[in-house]
Design a protein around this motif. Structure first.
Motif, PDB file in Angstrom:
ATOM      1  N   VAL A 273       0.859  -1.178   0.000  1.00  0.00           N
ATOM      2  CA  VAL A 273       0.000   0.000   0.000  1.00  0.00           C
ATOM      3  C   VAL A 273       0.898   1.232   0.000  1.00  0.00           C
ATOM      4  CG1 VAL A 273      -1.777   1.279   1.253  1.00  0.00           C
ATOM      5  CG2 VAL A 273      -1.811  -1.225   1.262  1.00  0.00           C
ATOM      6  N   PRO A 274       0.743   2.149  -0.958  1.00  0.00           N
ATOM      7  CA  PRO A 274       1.626   3.315  -1.035  1.00  0.00           C
ATOM      8  C   PRO A 274       1.412   4.272   0.133  1.00  0.00           C
ATOM      9  CG  PRO A 274      -0.121   3.486  -2.657  1.00  0.00           C
ATOM     10  CD  PRO A 274      -0.232   2.118  -2.058  1.00  0.00           C
ATOM     11  N   ASN A 275       2.381   5.163   0.311  1.00  0.00           N
ATOM     12  CA  ASN A 275       2.395   6.039   1.481  1.00  0.00           C
ATOM     13  C   ASN A 275       1.171   6.934   1.593  1.00  0.00           C
ATOM     14  OD1 ASN A 275       4.828   5.019   2.360  1.00  0.00           O
ATOM     15  ND2 ASN A 275       6.052   6.604   1.344  1.00  0.00           N
ATOM     16  N   ALA A 276       0.540   7.264   0.455  1.00  0.00           N
ATOM     17  CA  ALA A 276      -0.639   8.136   0.506  1.00  0.00           C
ATOM     18  C   ALA A 276      -1.783   7.510   1.291  1.00  0.00           C
ATOM     19  CB  ALA A 276      -1.104   8.470  -0.919  1.00  0.00           C
ATOM     20  N   PRO A 292      -6.550   2.825   6.113  1.00  0.00           N
ATOM     21  CA  PRO A 292      -7.771   2.931   5.293  1.00  0.00           C
ATOM     22  C   PRO A 292      -8.471   1.589   5.095  1.00  0.00           C
ATOM     23  CG  PRO A 292      -6.034   4.280   4.347  1.00  0.00           C
ATOM     24  CD  PRO A 292      -5.405   3.501   5.471  1.00  0.00           C
ATOM     25  N   ILE A 293      -7.695   0.507   5.064  1.00  0.00           N
ATOM     26  CA  ILE A 293      -8.311  -0.811   4.918  1.00  0.00           C
ATOM     27  C   ILE A 293      -9.153  -1.140   6.140  1.00  0.00           C
ATOM     28  CG2 ILE A 293      -7.833  -3.281   4.648  1.00  0.00           C
ATOM     29  CD1 ILE A 293      -5.302  -2.496   3.104  1.00  0.00           C
ATOM     30  N   GLU A 294      -8.641  -0.792   7.315  1.00  0.00           N
ATOM     31  CA  GLU A 294      -9.423  -1.015   8.541  1.00  0.00           C
ATOM     32  C   GLU A 294     -10.703  -0.183   8.526  1.00  0.00           C
ATOM     33  OE1 GLU A 294      -7.167  -1.103  12.330  1.00  0.00           O
ATOM     34  OE2 GLU A 294      -5.451  -0.670  11.040  1.00  0.00           O
ATOM     35  N   ALA A 349     -10.635   4.469  -4.852  1.00  0.00           N
ATOM     36  CA  ALA A 349      -9.366   5.201  -4.853  1.00  0.00           C
ATOM     37  C   ALA A 349      -8.186   4.293  -4.518  1.00  0.00           C
ATOM     38  CB  ALA A 349      -9.434   6.353  -3.850  1.00  0.00           C
ATOM     39  N   LEU A 350      -8.386   3.313  -3.632  1.00  0.00           N
ATOM     40  CA  LEU A 350      -7.278   2.487  -3.149  1.00  0.00           C
ATOM     41  C   LEU A 350      -6.846   1.425  -4.159  1.00  0.00           C
ATOM     42  CD1 LEU A 350      -5.387   1.623  -0.797  1.00  0.00           C
ATOM     43  CD2 LEU A 350      -7.227   0.089  -0.051  1.00  0.00           C
ATOM     44  N   LEU A 354      -2.790   0.017  -5.339  1.00  0.00           N
ATOM     45  CA  LEU A 354      -2.148  -1.175  -4.786  1.00  0.00           C
ATOM     46  C   LEU A 354      -1.119  -1.740  -5.754  1.00  0.00           C
ATOM     47  CD1 LEU A 354      -5.303  -3.018  -3.378  1.00  0.00           C
ATOM     48  CD2 LEU A 354      -3.659  -1.629  -2.088  1.00  0.00           C
ATOM     49  N   ARG A 355      -0.055  -2.281  -5.200  1.00  0.00           N
ATOM     50  CA  ARG A 355       0.948  -2.964  -5.994  1.00  0.00           C
ATOM     51  C   ARG A 355       1.269  -4.300  -5.334  1.00  0.00           C
ATOM     52  NH1 ARG A 355      -0.602   0.335  -8.864  1.00  0.00           N
ATOM     53  NH2 ARG A 355       0.537   1.775 -10.233  1.00  0.00           N
TER      54      ARG A 355
END
Length: 502
Positions: A273-276, A292-294, A349-350, A354-355
């Protein structure tokens, strides 16, 4: 105020009843249903005139007064006093002030608060369903786009919480998308039930006046009238179907979100998950918390809970018009749209950000020997073994490689050859280079080129079909929106003509 005054039954409303029930209902109508009240009054007046129930001499001053009330009454500034029972009677009171009781009272010909209320609620639900559908379609389009981008990105697929087989991230996202599209279809079906007008049912049995229910439905933007007038005020399946669909949407998305939570853990670290989208710890400098996932997980759970509560509220209620399905329950249910919308916005947005951590995926594939199923399959195809015999050979290879924490492609061939000869009494025809290719994750994916599989051709065909389905949903949404706009324009045109020159 003395305690005894609360028991005074001679004056309506009782102060406790006023504060506990009437004020919240008034505030709810003021917050959620003012525009719908306005549309219903105008459409009903147009219908009464066009069917000949009201003459132009009766209808025109009512139309002019309704316009004046809209212009002069600041609804947001209103405070409930108990002078009138609810918002409906407030508008009737305003009309009486301007027109007198006889003319003002004619607007209510051939209608009831029963059919008005359910029409209000359906208009409110349609607006919220359409907003939710727009968010859902955006998420579907995003999932399809990222699935296409990640159509060759290896990941570990899990069953029972354990590494199972390699696949590609695009295949996983396509599974989420396919489920989402089924959920959208359920919500569309619910919207079709909502999109049937109750107006004209009156209290229960329609009216002796020659009303035009089809005209009312068209003027209010509904697809058609709901036929049975008893059902118009009793059958709250428009509520239960809507919140059942919402419950399933966010129950299913919650499972996807839970996978993201698991896959971003330090031990698995399959998804980056990127820093943003990462918060730091207030005390531990090394922490990267993808919170944000939580938030999506608990908001999805809140949405499921709110939707489920709406179904519980409707459970074991009588099949008739009743307060359980009305103002306060409707307002409570709107919270599911609010929390659900936040989940969809954040997830949309997320997901593109994701990578996949390719190095960690490779490491986890190596450590777990999850390509060994293809070794068993290849032995059946290339060596003519039964699957059970091939399974035993492959299991022996996996046990040996895991025991030394090795790499099956490098360390597995020797034990494979020995196990094969032990089980079959003959040497294998598969050489070392063939073996390494067979147990590679790329080969595992590539040979699964069947309908619904993760191989490039099968996955591309699936994504194309999902895009076609999503385009069809968006087209239906656009058609519905166009019909609503046309209806609103038609109502305004007819109402303006009814008002005449000012």
């Amino acid at each position: 105020m003395t305690a005894g005054s609360y028991n005074d039954s001679s004056i309506f409303p009782n102060p406790v009843y006023k504060e506990a029930v009437l004020r919240p209902l008034f505030d709810g109508a003021k917050d959620h249903h003012v525009e719908a009240f306005r549309r219903i009054d105008r459409a009903h007046l147009v219908m009464l005139h066009e069917t000949g129930i009201l003459t132009i001499e009766q209808a025109r001053p009512i139309a002019q007064s309704l316009e004046a009330i809209d212009r002069e009454l600041d609804v947001s500034a209103l405070t409930y006093t108990g002078e009138v029972e609810d918002f409906f009677f407030l508008i009737e009171k305003e009309l009486r002030t301007r027109l007198g009781p006889d003319l003002a009272g004619r607007l209510h010909t051939a209608r009831s608060r029963n059919d008005i209320d359910h029409t209000l609620f359906k208009l409110g639900l349609k607006y919220r369903i359409d907003s939710l559908l727009e968010r859902l379609v955006r998420l579907a389009e995003t999932l399809a786009s990222v699935a296409e981008r990640e159509n060759s990105t290896l990941i570990v697929a899990y069953t029972h919480g354990q590494p199972a087989q390699p696949t590609v991230f695009g295949h996983y996202l396509a599974a989420v998308l396919e489920t989402l599209l089924r959920d959208i279809t359920r919500l569309e079906a619910a919207r079709d039930i909502v999109d049937r007008s109750p107006m004209g049912a009156a209290a229960i049995t329609t009216s002796g006046f020659p009303i035009n229910r089809d005209l009312m439905a068209r003027l209010l933007g509904f697809s058609r009238p709901l036929q049975n007038s008893y059902g118009c005020i009793a059958a709250i399946d428009y509520v239960t179907s809507t919140y059942s669909a919402i419950e399933l949407i966010f129950l299913h998305l919650g499972r996807f979100i839970q996978d993201l939570q698991f896959w971003t853990s330090f031990e698995v670290s399959q998804v980056y998950v990127p820093n943003a989208f990462v918060q730091i710890s207030s005390i531990m400098p090394q922490k990267r918390n993808p919170v944000p996932i939580e938030h999506m997980r608990h908001l999805a759970s809140q949405t499921v809970g709110r939707a489920q509560a709406m179904l519980t509220i409707m459970h074991n209620t009588p099949f008739t018009d009743m307060n359980d399905s009305e103002g306060e329950s409707q307002g409570f249910g709107y919270g599911a749209f609010e929390s659900g919308g936040r989940v969809l916005d954040l997830l949309t947005a997320l997901v593109p950000a994701l990578r996949i951590n390719a190095d960690r995926v490779r490491q986890n594939i190596r450590r777990s020997c999850i390509t060994v199923t293809e070794l068993a399959d290849s032995l059946v195809r290339r060596e003519g073994l039964s699957f059970r015999e091939a399974h035993e050979i492959a299991a022996a290879v996996a046990r040996a490689v895991v025991a030394i924490e090795g790499d099956i492609g490098i360390d597995g061939y020797k034990v494979f050859r020995e196990s094969f000869e032990h089980c079959t009494g003959r040497p294998a025809n598969i050489n070392e280079d063939d073996f390494a290719k067979i147990v590679s994750p790329e080969n595992f994916v590539a040979v699964r080129d069947r309908f619904g599989g993760p191989a490039p051709r099968a996955l591309s065909q699936a994504i194309a079909a999902y895009n076609d389905e999503t385009s069809g949903i968006r087209k239906r949404m656009q058609n519905a929106a166009q019909r609503e706009q046309t209806s609103a324009h038609d109502l305004q045109s007819r109402f303006t003509a009814l008002m005449g020159a000012q």
